[in-house]
Design a protein around this motif. Structure first.
Motif, short mmCIF file in Angstrom:
data_model
loop_
_atom_site.label_atom_id
_atom_site.label_comp_id
_atom_site.label_asym_id
_atom_site.label_seq_id
_atom_site.Cartn_x
_atom_site.Cartn_y
_atom_site.Cartn_z
N ASP A 113 -11.27 -1.56 -3.45
CA ASP A 113 -10.63 -2.95 -3.06
C ASP A 113 -9.59 -2.62 -2.22
N TYR A 114 -9.80 -2.88 -0.85
CA TYR A 114 -8.99 -2.49 0.22
C TYR A 114 -7.69 -3.10 0.06
N ARG A 115 -7.56 -4.57 -0.52
CA ARG A 115 -6.30 -5.15 -0.42
C ARG A 115 -5.43 -4.64 -1.55
N ALA A 116 -6.00 -4.35 -2.79
CA ALA A 116 -5.46 -3.53 -3.86
C ALA A 116 -4.89 -2.23 -3.50
N ARG A 117 -5.62 -1.35 -2.84
CA ARG A 117 -5.39 -0.18 -2.30
C ARG A 117 -4.17 -0.24 -1.32
N GLY A 118 -4.19 -1.13 -0.29
CA GLY A 118 -3.12 -1.34 0.60
C GLY A 118 -1.70 -1.71 -0.11
N LYS A 119 -1.85 -2.69 -1.01
CA LYS A 119 -0.64 -2.65 -2.01
C LYS A 119 -0.14 -1.67 -2.64
N MET A 120 -0.90 -0.95 -2.95
CA MET A 120 -0.65 0.49 -3.84
C MET A 120 0.20 1.46 -3.05
N VAL A 121 -0.48 1.74 -1.85
CA VAL A 121 -0.06 2.70 -1.04
C VAL A 121 1.05 2.42 -0.16
N ARG A 122 1.47 1.09 0.08
CA ARG A 122 2.29 0.67 0.99
C ARG A 122 3.57 1.14 0.40
N GLN A 123 4.40 1.76 1.63
CA GLN A 123 5.82 2.19 1.34
C GLN A 123 6.68 1.20 1.91
N GLU A 124 7.91 0.96 1.29
CA GLU A 124 8.88 0.05 1.81
C GLU A 124 9.50 0.46 3.30
N LYS A 125 9.81 -0.44 4.17
CA LYS A 125 10.16 0.07 5.27
C LYS A 125 11.50 0.57 5.38
N SER A 126 12.51 0.39 4.16
CA SER A 126 13.45 1.16 4.55
C SER A 126 13.51 2.85 4.09
N LYS A 127 12.35 2.96 3.48
CA LYS A 127 11.99 4.50 3.14
C LYS A 127 11.12 4.96 4.21
N ARG A 133 -18.12 0.85 4.27
CA ARG A 133 -19.07 1.58 3.38
C ARG A 133 -18.67 1.53 2.02
N ARG A 134 -17.40 1.86 1.71
CA ARG A 134 -16.82 1.86 0.15
C ARG A 134 -16.87 0.25 -0.33
N ARG A 135 -16.53 -0.60 0.64
CA ARG A 135 -16.56 -1.91 0.20
C ARG A 135 -17.87 -2.42 -0.19
N ARG A 136 -18.84 -1.88 0.49
CA ARG A 136 -20.23 -2.50 0.39
C ARG A 136 -20.62 -1.77 -0.92
N GLU A 137 -20.34 -0.51 -1.36
CA GLU A 137 -20.70 0.06 -2.62
C GLU A 137 -19.82 -0.33 -3.70
N GLY A 138 -18.91 -1.14 -3.36
CA GLY A 138 -17.97 -1.61 -4.45
C GLY A 138 -17.30 -0.70 -5.09
N LYS A 139 -16.77 0.17 -4.36
CA LYS A 139 -16.03 1.18 -4.98
C LYS A 139 -14.44 0.91 -4.56
#
Length: 118
Positions: A25-39, A17-23
């Motif tokens: 960008d799940y690729r950018a969001r995933g990159k932003m919230v992804r934590q390193e595996k060592s942490k 839904r939020r992609r359809r509304e244009g609110k």
């Protein structure tokens, strides 16, 4: 040849839904919230700043599987309690709101005694 027949509509998968509304960008969001595996299992906090027509809203959040959890939030309309009667949408108000949310987070984590204000 008809390209959009009944079979093609059965296979069609609608976007979130939020992609359809244009609110979101799940690729950018995933990159932003992804934590390193060592942490492993460590929260990655982020500051969210939103400007509405009348005020500035600042929030500190971290991402979980269930959704984003808010640690603390402050709005520039609360600055009236601290002696700022108007101008809740300018650069100075955004700075003050950021300071306010930072002090709340420090108090919540018990670090407010360690980092004194001036």
């Amino acid at each position: 040849k008809v390209l959009k027949n009944k079979a093609s509509f059965k296979r069609f998968q609608v976007k979130p839904r939020r992609r359809r509304e244009g609110k979101t960008d799940y690729r950018a969001r995933g990159k932003m919230v992804r934590q390193e595996k060592s942490k492993f299992n460590t929260r990655k906090y982020r500051l969210i700043v939103r400007f509405t027509n009348k005020r500035c809203i600042c929030q500190i959040a971290y991402a979980t599987i269930r959704g984003d959890m808010m640690v603390a939030q402050a709005s520039s309309s609360e600055l009236e309690k601290y002696g700022v009667p108007c101008g809740h949408k300018n650069y100075a108000a955004a700075y003050c709101t950021g300071l306010l949310v930072a002090r709340r987070v420090l108090k919540k984590f018990g670090l407010d005694e360690k980092f004194k204000g001036k």
